[in-house]
Design a protein around this motif. Sequence first.
Motif, PDB file in Angstrom:
ATOM      1  N   VAL A   1      42.708  42.442  50.999  1.00 41.65           N
ATOM      2  CA  VAL A   1      43.140  41.173  51.593  1.00 41.65           C
ATOM      3  C   VAL A   1      41.972  40.221  51.822  1.00 41.65           C
ATOM      4  N   TYR A   2      40.801  40.748  52.207  1.00 40.75           N
ATOM      5  CA  TYR A   2      39.674  39.876  52.546  1.00 40.75           C
ATOM      6  C   TYR A   2      38.481  39.992  51.603  1.00 40.75           C
ATOM      7  N   PHE A   3      38.473  40.994  50.754  1.00 44.69           N
ATOM      8  CA  PHE A   3      37.369  41.131  49.784  1.00 44.69           C
ATOM      9  C   PHE A   3      37.910  41.378  48.379  1.00 44.69           C
TER      10      PHE A   3
ATOM     11  N   ALA B   1      42.686  34.682  50.058  1.00 45.83           N
ATOM     12  CA  ALA B   1      43.329  33.816  49.067  1.00 45.83           C
ATOM     13  C   ALA B   1      43.728  32.480  49.673  1.00 45.83           C
ATOM     14  N   THR B   2      43.998  32.441  50.963  1.00 47.20           N
ATOM     15  CA  THR B   2      44.412  31.215  51.650  1.00 47.20           C
ATOM     16  C   THR B   2      43.232  30.437  52.204  1.00 47.20           C
ATOM     17  N   LEU B   3      42.292  31.134  52.829  1.00 45.77           N
ATOM     18  CA  LEU B   3      41.235  30.467  53.587  1.00 45.77           C
ATOM     19  C   LEU B   3      39.842  30.638  52.971  1.00 45.77           C
TER      20      LEU B   3
ATOM     21  N   GLY C   1      36.165  32.125  52.168  1.00 51.20           N
ATOM     22  CA  GLY C   1      35.122  32.810  52.933  1.00 51.20           C
ATOM     23  C   GLY C   1      35.261  32.649  54.438  1.00 51.20           C
ATOM     24  N   ALA C   2      35.921  31.579  54.877  1.00 50.50           N
ATOM     25  CA  ALA C   2      36.118  31.384  56.315  1.00 50.50           C
ATOM     26  C   ALA C   2      36.937  32.516  56.924  1.00 50.50           C
ATOM     27  N   SER C   3      37.824  33.140  56.144  1.00 46.36           N
ATOM     28  CA  SER C   3      38.618  34.259  56.668  1.00 46.36           C
ATOM     29  C   SER C   3      37.723  35.444  57.018  1.00 46.36           C
ATOM     30  N   ILE C   4      36.672  35.664  56.224  1.00 46.62           N
ATOM     31  CA  ILE C   4      35.744  36.760  56.498  1.00 46.62           C
ATOM     32  C   ILE C   4      34.929  36.458  57.752  1.00 46.62           C
ATOM     33  N   VAL C   5      34.519  35.185  57.905  1.00 41.78           N
ATOM     34  CA  VAL C   5      33.784  34.787  59.102  1.00 41.78           C
ATOM     35  C   VAL C   5      34.648  34.996  60.344  1.00 41.78           C
ATOM     36  N   LEU C   6      35.916  34.611  60.268  1.00 39.89           N
ATOM     37  CA  LEU C   6      36.800  34.775  61.415  1.00 39.89           C
ATOM     38  C   LEU C   6      37.082  36.247  61.700  1.00 39.89           C
ATOM     39  N   LEU C   7      37.227  37.043  60.656  1.00 40.55           N
ATOM     40  CA  LEU C   7      37.420  38.482  60.849  1.00 40.55           C
ATOM     41  C   LEU C   7      36.217  39.075  61.585  1.00 40.55           C
ATOM     42  N   SER C   8      35.021  38.678  61.182  1.00 41.55           N
ATOM     43  CA  SER C   8      33.808  39.154  61.838  1.00 41.55           C
ATOM     44  C   SER C   8      33.760  38.680  63.289  1.00 41.55           C
TER      45      SER C   8
ATOM     46  N   LEU D   1      54.617  52.516  58.601  1.00 39.87           N
ATOM     47  CA  LEU D   1      54.674  51.264  57.846  1.00 39.87           C
ATOM     48  C   LEU D   1      54.310  51.469  56.384  1.00 39.87           C
ATOM     49  N   HIS D   2      53.272  52.262  56.136  1.00 43.49           N
ATOM     50  CA  HIS D   2      52.811  52.483  54.767  1.00 43.49           C
ATOM     51  C   HIS D   2      53.830  53.270  53.953  1.00 43.49           C
ATOM     52  N   THR D   3      54.616  54.115  54.622  1.00 43.55           N
ATOM     53  CA  THR D   3      55.627  54.923  53.942  1.00 43.55           C
ATOM     54  C   THR D   3      56.891  54.121  53.663  1.00 43.55           C
ATOM     55  N   ASN D   4      57.270  53.247  54.585  1.00 44.37           N
ATOM     56  CA  ASN D   4      58.572  52.581  54.498  1.00 44.37           C
ATOM     57  C   ASN D   4      58.529  51.188  53.886  1.00 44.37           C
ATOM     58  N   LEU D   5      57.343  50.676  53.616  1.00 38.78           N
ATOM     59  CA  LEU D   5      57.226  49.372  52.975  1.00 38.78           C
ATOM     60  C   LEU D   5      56.618  49.538  51.592  1.00 38.78           C
ATOM     61  N   ASP D   6      57.035  48.691  50.656  1.00 38.63           N
ATOM     62  CA  ASP D   6      56.354  48.739  49.362  1.00 38.63           C
ATOM     63  C   ASP D   6      54.970  48.123  49.503  1.00 38.63           C
ATOM     64  N   GLY D   7      54.133  48.357  48.503  1.00 40.48           N
ATOM     65  CA  GLY D   7      52.739  47.950  48.603  1.00 40.48           C
ATOM     66  C   GLY D   7      52.557  46.471  48.864  1.00 40.48           C
ATOM     67  N   ARG D   8      53.381  45.629  48.234  1.00 40.39           N
ATOM     68  CA  ARG D   8      53.242  44.186  48.406  1.00 40.39           C
ATOM     69  C   ARG D   8      53.580  43.756  49.832  1.00 40.39           C
ATOM     70  N   ASP D   9      54.716  44.259  50.353  1.00 40.38           N
ATOM     71  CA  ASP D   9      55.112  43.898  51.714  1.00 40.38           C
ATOM     72  C   ASP D   9      54.103  44.405  52.751  1.00 40.38           C
ATOM     73  N   PHE D  10      53.576  45.592  52.503  1.00 41.24           N
ATOM     74  CA  PHE D  10      52.602  46.145  53.451  1.00 41.24           C
ATOM     75  C   PHE D  10      51.366  45.256  53.519  1.00 41.24           C
ATOM     76  N   LEU D  11      50.851  44.811  52.370  1.00 41.83           N
ATOM     77  CA  LEU D  11      49.652  43.983  52.356  1.00 41.83           C
ATOM     78  C   LEU D  11      49.935  42.546  52.772  1.00 41.83           C
ATOM     79  N   ASP D  12      51.171  42.081  52.592  1.00 45.47           N
ATOM     80  CA  ASP D  12      51.512  40.712  52.976  1.00 45.47           C
ATOM     81  C   ASP D  12      51.678  40.577  54.485  1.00 45.47           C
ATOM     82  N   TRP D  13      52.446  41.485  55.086  1.00 42.23           N
ATOM     83  CA  TRP D  13      52.754  41.315  56.507  1.00 42.23           C
ATOM     84  C   TRP D  13      52.835  42.623  57.294  1.00 42.23           C
ATOM     85  N   GLY D  14      53.110  43.741  56.633  1.00 35.12           N
ATOM     86  CA  GLY D  14      53.339  44.982  57.365  1.00 35.12           C
ATOM     87  C   GLY D  14      52.139  45.454  58.164  1.00 35.12           C
TER      88      GLY D  14
END
Length: 441
Positions: free
Chosen positions: A60-62, A126-128, A130-137, A192-205
Motif C-alpha cells: 500500500v505504501y511502498f 497511489a493517492t498521495l 511520498g506524503a503518505s509515507i511521511v504521514l505514516l512515519s 479479516l485476511h481469511t474472509n476478505l479477498d486480497g483486493r478488499d483486504f488491501l483496499d479497506w479491510g
Amino acid sequence: MPSVTQQHHSPSVPPAPEVASHRAHVAPTEIAAGVVIGRASEYFDFFVYGIASVLVFPSVYFPFADRLEGLLYAFAIFSFAFIARPFGTTLFMTIQRRWGRGVKLTAALFLLGTATVGIAFLPTYATLGGASIVLLSFFRVLQGIAFGGSWDGLPSLLALNAPPNRRGWFASLGQLGAPIGFLVASALFLFLHTNLDGRDFLDWGWRYPFFVAFAINVVALFARLRLVLTEEYTRLLDEGELEPIETMTIVRGQGYNVFLGAFAGLASYALFHLVTVFPLSWVELNTNEDVNSILVIQIVGAAVAILGTIASGRIADRIGRRTTLGVLAVLIGIFSLFAPFLMGGGLGRQGIFIVVGFGLLGLSYGQAAGAVTSNFETRFRYTGAALTSDFAWLFGAAFAPLVALGLSSRFGLVAVSLYLLSGTACTMLALRINRVLGSRD
C-alpha cells in the motif's frame, strides 16, 4: 522505646489497625487487573501496526519497491515508535508534574488512539505519493510518544504492594498485557485476511483493526482512570513516593540502574519480535506457505506465552527473579542455535520455532521488567521503571525485524541465531554486573 500497647494508646501516633486497614483498601490483585487492562490495550495498538507492516504496508505504501525492500522500509518505520518512547515518557512526566496524573494519562491515551486511527484514514501511496509515507512515519512517532506517556505507575505500585513471597507472581501478571494484545490483534487480522479477498483486504479491510484500537483505548482509558484517580490509589501512590522525577535527575542519580534493567531483559525483548513479526515476513517473502496458517500458529503461540508468563511467577518465587531470567536467557541462547533448521523448514518446523519460542518468551518476559528495576530507590522507581521499559524495548526489540530480515535475506537464517545470542550475552552480562554491584552494597 514504647511498647506496641503504649503506641496504640498514644494520642500522637496513629493506631496500627487504622494504618493496616488504610493500606488494605486496594488489593494487589486489583492493581494487577488495572495493569493487564492498560497494557493489553496499548500493545494491541502496537501489534496491529506490526502485523500490518508485513501484510499491508509494503503493497500500500511502498509499491515502487520490490517485496524485500518494501518490508525493510516498513520495518524501519516500525522502529520509529520505540525511538520516540523515551521522549514521550520525558514529555508526559513534565505534564504530570504540572497538571496531574489524570490529565497526563487522558492526553497520552487519546494521542495514542488518535495516531492509530489516523493511520486507518491515511490515503495510500497511489493517492498521495511520498506524503503518505511521511504521514505514516509521523503517526508512528506519535504512537511511540503516546505509549511512553501512558505510564500510569501501576506496575511500580504493584511491585511495592505485592507480598514479599509472591513478588515474582505479581510481576508476571503485570507482563500479561503484551501476549494478550498480540493474541487479539492476530485473531482480528486472521479473521479479516481469511474472509476478505486480497483486493478488499488491501483496499479497506486492514483499516478496521486500527479503528478497533481507538475504541479499545477509550474503554481502557476509563477503566484505568477509575483506578488511578480514586482516593485509595492516589494515597497509595503518594505513600510509595511514586511521583514523576525529571529524566536528567534519574540519569544522574540512577542511570546505571536504567541501563542495567534495559539490558537484563534483552534476550526476552529480542525474542519477542522474532516470534511475532519476523516469521510472518520470512514466510511471506521466502516460502509458499499460507500466511493465515502462520497467524493461526502464532495465536496458539500467544496462548502458550500467556501460560508461560503466569508460570514464570511461580518459578521466580521459588528460585528468584534474577535466577529465572538468567536461566531463561541461557535457554533462549540454546534455542537460537536451532533457528536456521526450524525456520528454514516447512510449516511444521516453523510452527515448532514459533510455539517453542513463544513458550520461552512467556517464561522470560514474565520477569524481564521486575528483576532489576527493584534496585531503584523508592522515589526513583516511578520514572525509572518507565525509562527502563522504554530502553529495553528500544535496544532489544525496535530493530529486531529489520535486522533479522535484512541480514537473513543476505547471509541466511544464521543471522537470527546470532541476533538472539547477542541478546543472551547482554542479559547474562547485565545480571552479572547487577550481582557484583549488589554484593558491594
